[in-house]
Motif scaffolding. Structure first.
Motif, PDB file in Angstrom:
ATOM      1  N   LEU A  25       0.815  -1.223   0.000  1.00 31.47           N
ATOM      2  CA  LEU A  25       0.000   0.000   0.000  1.00 31.47           C
ATOM      3  C   LEU A  25       0.844   1.267   0.000  1.00 31.47           C
ATOM      4  O   LEU A  25       0.335   2.358  -0.253  1.00 31.47           O
ATOM      5  CB  LEU A  25      -0.928   0.003   1.225  1.00 31.47           C
ATOM      6  CG  LEU A  25      -1.865  -1.203   1.336  1.00 31.47           C
ATOM      7  CD1 LEU A  25      -2.635  -1.149   2.646  1.00 31.47           C
ATOM      8  CD2 LEU A  25      -2.839  -1.217   0.159  1.00 31.47           C
ATOM      9  N   CYS A  75      -7.835   7.246   6.698  1.00 40.59           N
ATOM     10  CA  CYS A  75      -8.200   6.063   5.910  1.00 40.59           C
ATOM     11  C   CYS A  75      -8.201   4.818   6.790  1.00 40.59           C
ATOM     12  O   CYS A  75      -7.631   4.824   7.901  1.00 40.59           O
ATOM     13  CB  CYS A  75      -7.240   5.878   4.739  1.00 40.59           C
ATOM     14  SG  CYS A  75      -5.603   5.442   5.247  1.00 40.59           S
ATOM     15  N   ALA A 100      -8.592   0.421   2.347  1.00 38.05           N
ATOM     16  CA  ALA A 100      -7.975  -0.720   1.664  1.00 38.05           C
ATOM     17  C   ALA A 100      -8.263  -1.931   2.533  1.00 38.05           C
ATOM     18  O   ALA A 100      -7.883  -1.961   3.715  1.00 38.05           O
ATOM     19  CB  ALA A 100      -6.472  -0.514   1.507  1.00 38.05           C
ATOM     20  N   TRP A 151      -6.188  -6.590  -2.258  1.00 43.15           N
ATOM     21  CA  TRP A 151      -6.619  -5.372  -1.555  1.00 43.15           C
ATOM     22  C   TRP A 151      -7.738  -4.762  -2.381  1.00 43.15           C
ATOM     23  O   TRP A 151      -7.535  -4.420  -3.553  1.00 43.15           O
ATOM     24  CB  TRP A 151      -5.473  -4.366  -1.451  1.00 43.15           C
ATOM     25  CG  TRP A 151      -4.406  -4.708  -0.451  1.00 43.15           C
ATOM     26  CD1 TRP A 151      -3.154  -5.183  -0.719  1.00 43.15           C
ATOM     27  CD2 TRP A 151      -4.473  -4.546   0.976  1.00 43.15           C
ATOM     28  NE1 TRP A 151      -2.451  -5.347   0.460  1.00 43.15           N
ATOM     29  CE2 TRP A 151      -3.230  -4.955   1.514  1.00 43.15           C
ATOM     30  CE3 TRP A 151      -5.463  -4.100   1.855  1.00 43.15           C
ATOM     31  CZ2 TRP A 151      -2.945  -4.945   2.887  1.00 43.15           C
ATOM     32  CZ3 TRP A 151      -5.183  -4.081   3.222  1.00 43.15           C
ATOM     33  CH2 TRP A 151      -3.952  -4.491   3.728  1.00 43.15           C
ATOM     34  N   THR A 153      -9.827  -1.476  -2.734  1.00 33.75           N
ATOM     35  CA  THR A 153      -9.671  -0.098  -2.259  1.00 33.75           C
ATOM     36  C   THR A 153     -10.895   0.734  -2.625  1.00 33.75           C
ATOM     37  O   THR A 153     -11.651   0.395  -3.542  1.00 33.75           O
ATOM     38  CB  THR A 153      -8.413   0.567  -2.863  1.00 33.75           C
ATOM     39  OG1 THR A 153      -8.587   0.670  -4.287  1.00 33.75           O
ATOM     40  CG2 THR A 153      -7.163  -0.212  -2.550  1.00 33.75           C
ATOM     41  N   ILE A 156      -9.116   5.541  -3.228  1.00 36.03           N
ATOM     42  CA  ILE A 156      -7.656   5.614  -3.169  1.00 36.03           C
ATOM     43  C   ILE A 156      -7.148   5.685  -4.600  1.00 36.03           C
ATOM     44  O   ILE A 156      -7.571   4.879  -5.444  1.00 36.03           O
ATOM     45  CB  ILE A 156      -7.074   4.406  -2.402  1.00 36.03           C
ATOM     46  CG1 ILE A 156      -7.398   4.588  -0.916  1.00 36.03           C
ATOM     47  CG2 ILE A 156      -5.562   4.284  -2.612  1.00 36.03           C
ATOM     48  CD1 ILE A 156      -6.979   3.482  -0.017  1.00 36.03           C
TER      49      ILE A 156
END
Ligand SMILES: C[S@@+](CC[C@H](N)C(=O)[O-])C[C@H]1O[C@@H](n2cnc3c(N)ncnc32)[C@H](O)[C@@H]1O
Length: 165
Positions: A25, A75, A100, A151, A153, A156
């Motif tokens: 990330l 986040c 995420a 992941w 998201t 993002i």
């Protein structure tokens, strides 16, 4: 084992994320962010996130649904309890912060995901790990995992909606 974690009684939920999964990330979520991981297990996530540069991490052993609103964060980064994925995604949509989530790859084809995010599907992205993630159970990292995770998201900025690591 953490106290809140014990009360859920879902054994398949008690796997912790190894550092190499969080490292994926770093190009997309700046380390200056206040990060919230609401799902505690044994609390390793905070230590791993700190070690790779995320110094502001909120990670406490408590019920996510009853407590998220008391925090200010930029986040959410987490590996959620898979036994209640639908509920988690619904709550995250309500919270409307960038997130995420590390989840089984099959999540991306589910109706529930498409229904919850139907007005915001353009804000959803996916980061695909270069190899299988080996999770940590009771402090011990497994040397195999029988399913693939990605992941997923929301809000993002990624180079493309499907981003390969
Ligand atoms: C897959 S583990 C992930 C731990 C950590 N987020 C990580 O990435 O390493 C998910 C944990 O969430 C806990 N959990 C389940 N429901 C929860 C809830 N409503 N609020 C907080 N934690 C919960 C489970 O007991 C489990 O320990």
């Amino acid at each position: 084992m953490a106290s809140f974690t014990l009360t859920t009684g879902e054994k398949c939920d008690d796997y912790e994320t190894p550092p190499n999964a969080f490292e994926m990330l770093l190009p997309y979520i700046d380390t200056s962010n206040i990060v919230y991981d609401p799902f505690y297990c044994n609390g390793l996530a905070k230590q791993f996130l700190n070690n790779i540069g995320y110094k502001n991490v909120i990670h406490n052993d408590e019920n996510f649904y009853a407590n998220w609103s008391k925090y200010k964060f930029d986040c959410i980064i987490t590996n959620p309890p898979y036994s209640s994925k639908v509920q988690v995604f619904k709550e995250l949509y309500k919270i409307d912060k960038p997130f995420a989530l590390l989840v089984p790859v099959s999540t991306i084809t589910t109706n529930f995901l498409q229904n919850i995010f139907k007005y915001d599907l353009d804000k959803i992205g996916m980061i695909i790990p270069p190899k299988r993630i080996h999770f940590i159970k009771n402090g011990v990292q497994s040397n195999r995992n029988w399913f693939d995770v990605v992941w997923i998201t929301y809000k993002i900025k990624l180079p493309s909606p499907i981003t390969f690591c």
